[in-house]
Design a protein around this motif. Structure first.
Motif, PDB file in Angstrom:
ATOM      1  N   UNK A 521       0.802  -1.064  -0.037  1.00 20.98           N
ATOM      2  CA  UNK A 521       0.044  -0.175   0.108  1.00 20.98           C
ATOM      3  C   UNK A 521       0.907   0.926  -0.061  1.00 20.98           C
ATOM      4  N   UNK A 522       0.684   2.078  -1.043  1.00 24.00           N
ATOM      5  CA  UNK A 522       1.628   3.415  -1.214  1.00 24.00           C
ATOM      6  C   UNK A 522       1.072   4.583  -1.918  1.00 24.00           C
ATOM      7  N   UNK A 523       1.576   5.587  -1.519  1.00 22.53           N
ATOM      8  CA  UNK A 523       1.098   6.665  -2.243  1.00 22.53           C
ATOM      9  C   UNK A 523       1.739   7.053  -3.469  1.00 22.53           C
ATOM     10  N   UNK A 524       1.325   7.446  -4.574  1.00 23.18           N
ATOM     11  CA  UNK A 524       1.848   8.014  -6.003  1.00 23.18           C
ATOM     12  C   UNK A 524       2.285   9.368  -5.766  1.00 23.18           C
ATOM     13  N   UNK A 525       3.112  10.065  -6.420  1.00 25.68           N
ATOM     14  CA  UNK A 525       3.522  11.282  -6.389  1.00 25.68           C
ATOM     15  C   UNK A 525       2.387  12.305  -6.655  1.00 25.68           C
ATOM     16  N   UNK A 526       1.251  11.753  -7.234  1.00 23.69           N
ATOM     17  CA  UNK A 526       0.089  12.667  -7.506  1.00 23.69           C
ATOM     18  C   UNK A 526      -0.916  12.674  -6.268  1.00 23.69           C
ATOM     19  N   UNK A 527      -0.397  11.881  -5.162  1.00 24.59           N
ATOM     20  CA  UNK A 527      -1.166  12.067  -3.918  1.00 24.59           C
ATOM     21  C   UNK A 527      -2.329  10.922  -3.681  1.00 24.59           C
ATOM     22  N   UNK A 528      -2.552  10.156  -4.624  1.00 24.19           N
ATOM     23  CA  UNK A 528      -3.429   8.994  -4.807  1.00 24.19           C
ATOM     24  C   UNK A 528      -2.777   7.773  -4.128  1.00 24.19           C
ATOM     25  N   UNK A 529      -3.434   6.903  -3.667  1.00 24.88           N
ATOM     26  CA  UNK A 529      -3.291   5.656  -2.984  1.00 24.88           C
ATOM     27  C   UNK A 529      -3.533   4.717  -3.877  1.00 24.88           C
ATOM     28  N   UNK A 530      -2.601   3.514  -3.720  1.00 27.85           N
ATOM     29  CA  UNK A 530      -2.779   2.337  -4.264  1.00 27.85           C
ATOM     30  C   UNK A 530      -2.484   1.175  -3.392  1.00 27.85           C
ATOM     31  N   UNK A 531      -3.678   0.370  -3.312  1.00 29.98           N
ATOM     32  CA  UNK A 531      -3.712  -0.733  -2.158  1.00 29.98           C
ATOM     33  C   UNK A 531      -4.014  -1.923  -2.932  1.00 29.98           C
ATOM     34  N   UNK A 532      -3.682  -2.132  -4.371  1.00 31.06           N
ATOM     35  CA  UNK A 532      -4.168  -3.517  -5.150  1.00 31.06           C
ATOM     36  C   UNK A 532      -3.276  -4.391  -4.481  1.00 31.06           C
TER      37      UNK A 532
END
Length: 538
Positions: A521-532
């Motif tokens: 689970x991490x944040x991308x540079x655009x501030x969105x989160x990825x939990x896939x």
């Protein structure tokens, strides 16, 4: 009055300590600064205990919509990403990658985009994913009659054609070299055509996609839950059984949930607590440079903000270095252009220095020697309130009396983005942020500052119009030549910086906290989160 006295005292202490808080003169310094401020090594902590195979993620705002075509906030888009997917997307570093399309190509004139689709994929409701499903979605978001918030990203689409069951072609009305970035944006995610037909507008509350997790329920006052999709097309995913997303606007409450294990991942981490919790209670704090800009827009159609001298005065009146350190504890960098440095075609400008006397002089020249009263709107989360109170204190020093009005996300969205005519807009000042999730300067400028991007069509809440800027925006859209685009964006950034429709504040770091048993689970540079790829280490 308490708020103003509090921030005056805070700023006095801040200055008296000679700015001892570790600052960030640029984005790249923030990680090093953070490490130097703590002797704890969070990686050396014992792995915290975790029961079960589901996780809880606490976020700072309420969720607005699960319809990617009708969503304009990054947070809602982050939750959608667990359930919905696009033809293409971005990896952890925002490099474009194929997702539901196995491959794609663009014509030499950047007008025709052809996608070869992944076979054997089904939507959560059993509907097959194919070229017809893609056509339904693109035609939906590109139809102005649907009045969807992301229409502006697909308004150039002239037609969508099904070539065969797994090949689809999109033709534009005119060349647009950045169009692939728009397909990779969250707005390009694909919903089950059967769900669109069944629910209509209510698909926003009933998302059906192809992602690794399936929608379970949305209790708008408490949480949104998703569960494992056992038929997901990508081998090995998902790993956890489910995710519950809980809106928790109060920063201290989010941190407490992480400390007690009630939450496994929270974002953002309040900057004032980042150091103290990192390395304790099995917590790891992660911060990285972002492309998320924070600014305060001014309604340029309303007095006194229709006067460029007033807008420039406000830029001179706000100490950006102090804003960054007091409000964000140095986790970020001062804005030095309309867009963050991480975006393609960024062009650095000469920052407005902190100069209250210059600000007072400009107000006097504009006929506001005694100042004026105004109101700033913003979110009701702790960070937004703190930022607006800081601005209130700063502008108070030059005679501008600011009333701070925090609002719940849905209310704020309705009051700003649902206005049908510019003359009916009540907003004066708006503290907000923008994440250019395409990675391109076009999406960092056009939706926010183009003359034809005022609400409800798009997000120009400054109601800013400059004929020359609009001409340059059109020039940049008409070519795929990177040098020509670069020249156009450089000039428009210069013009907008001078016009000052915003108070240009800062580019924040992404800030998240997690339990040390959680991976993927991490944040991308655009501030969105990825939990896939969420996974619990045992």
């Amino acid at each position: 009055m308490f708020q103003r006295r509090f921030f005056t005292a805070f700023l006095t202490i801040f200055v008296a300590l000679n700015l001892v808080l570790a600052g960030c003169s640029g984005q790249s310094s923030s990680n090093a600064d953070q490490k130097s401020k703590t002797n704890k090594n969070p990686e050396e902590q014992p792995i915290a205990k975790k029961e079960g195979n589901s996780i809880v993620i606490a976020v700072k705002d309420n969720l607005i919509s699960m319809d990617p075509h009708d969503t304009n906030d990054t947070l809602s888009g982050s939750i959608q990403s667990t359930m919905l997917e696009g033809l293409v997307g971005f990896d952890k570093d925002m490099n474009m990658i194929p997702v539901l399309a196995e491959s794609y190509e663009a014509s030499d004139d950047a007008k025709v985009f052809t996608f070869t689709l992944r076979k054997g994929v089904t939507f959560h409701d059993g509907t097959p994913f194919n070229a017809e499903a893609v056509k339904v979605n693109i035609d939906r978001v590109a139809n102005p009659d649907n009045k969807l918030k992301r229409y502006s990203m697909f308004e150039l689409v002239e037609k969508t054609e099904v070539i065969d069951e797994y090949t689809v072609s999109v033709t534009l009305k005119e060349p647009f070299g950045a169009m692939l970035n728009h397909f990779a944006h969250p707005a390009g995610r694909i919903i089950s055509p059967a769900a669109i037909e069944k629910y209509g507008k209510d698909v926003a509350m009933n998302p059906v996609g192809t992602g690794p997790f399936k929608f379970v329920e949305w209790n708008q006052s408490d949480h949104l839950a998703v569960e494992k999709n056992p038929d997901y097309w990508e081998e090995g995913l998902p790993i956890v059984d489910g995710i519950k997303f809980k809106p928790v606007p109060e920063s201290g409450a989010r941190v407490a949930m992480l400390q007690t294990g009630e939450a496994d991942f929270i974002y953002p981490i309040p900057t004032e607590q980042a150091e103290s919790i990192n390395g304790t209670d099995g917590i790891i704090v992660e911060n990285s440079p972002s492309i998320v800009a924070r600014y305060m827009s001014m309604n340029t159609t309303k007095k006194p903000f229709n006067d460029i001298k007033v807008r420039q005065a406000i830029n001179y009146a706000i100490n950006k270095e102090a804003f960054l350190k007091v409000v964000y504890r140095g986790y970020g960098s001062e804005m030095d252009s309309v867009i963050p440095a991480g975006l393609q075609f960024y062009s650095k400008q000469t920052p407005y220095p902190y100069d209250p006397e210059k600000a007072k002089q400009l107000l006097q020249e504009a006929g506001y020697e005694s100042g004026f009263k105004t109101t700033v709107w913003g979110g009701n989360n702790s960070d937004a309130i703190k930022a607006m109170e800081f601005i209130q204190q700063q502008l108070g020093e030059i005679g501008i009396e600011v009333n701070v009005v925090p609002m719940e996300a849905g209310t704020l969205s309705d009051k700003i983005w649902s206005v049908q005519e510019a003359k009916d807009a009540e907003v004066e000042l708006f503290y907000g942020g923008w994440s250019s999730s395409t990675g391109d300067a076009d999406w960092g400028i056009r939706p926010l500052l183009a003359g034809d991007a005022i609400p409800p069509k798009s997000y120009n809440v400054a109601y800013y119009e400059n004929e020359k800027v609009d001409q340059l925006i059109n020039e940049a859209l008409q070519t795929a030549d990177p040098e020509k685009r670069k020249a156009a964006y450089a000039k428009m950034q210069e013009l907008i910086w001078e016009d000052a429709p915003w108070a240009f504040l800062m580019v924040e770091d992404t800030m998240a906290g997690k339990k040390n048993y959680l991976e993927g689970v991490y944040l991308l540079p655009d501030g969105s989160m990825n939990a896939r790829e969420a996974e619990i280490k045992r």
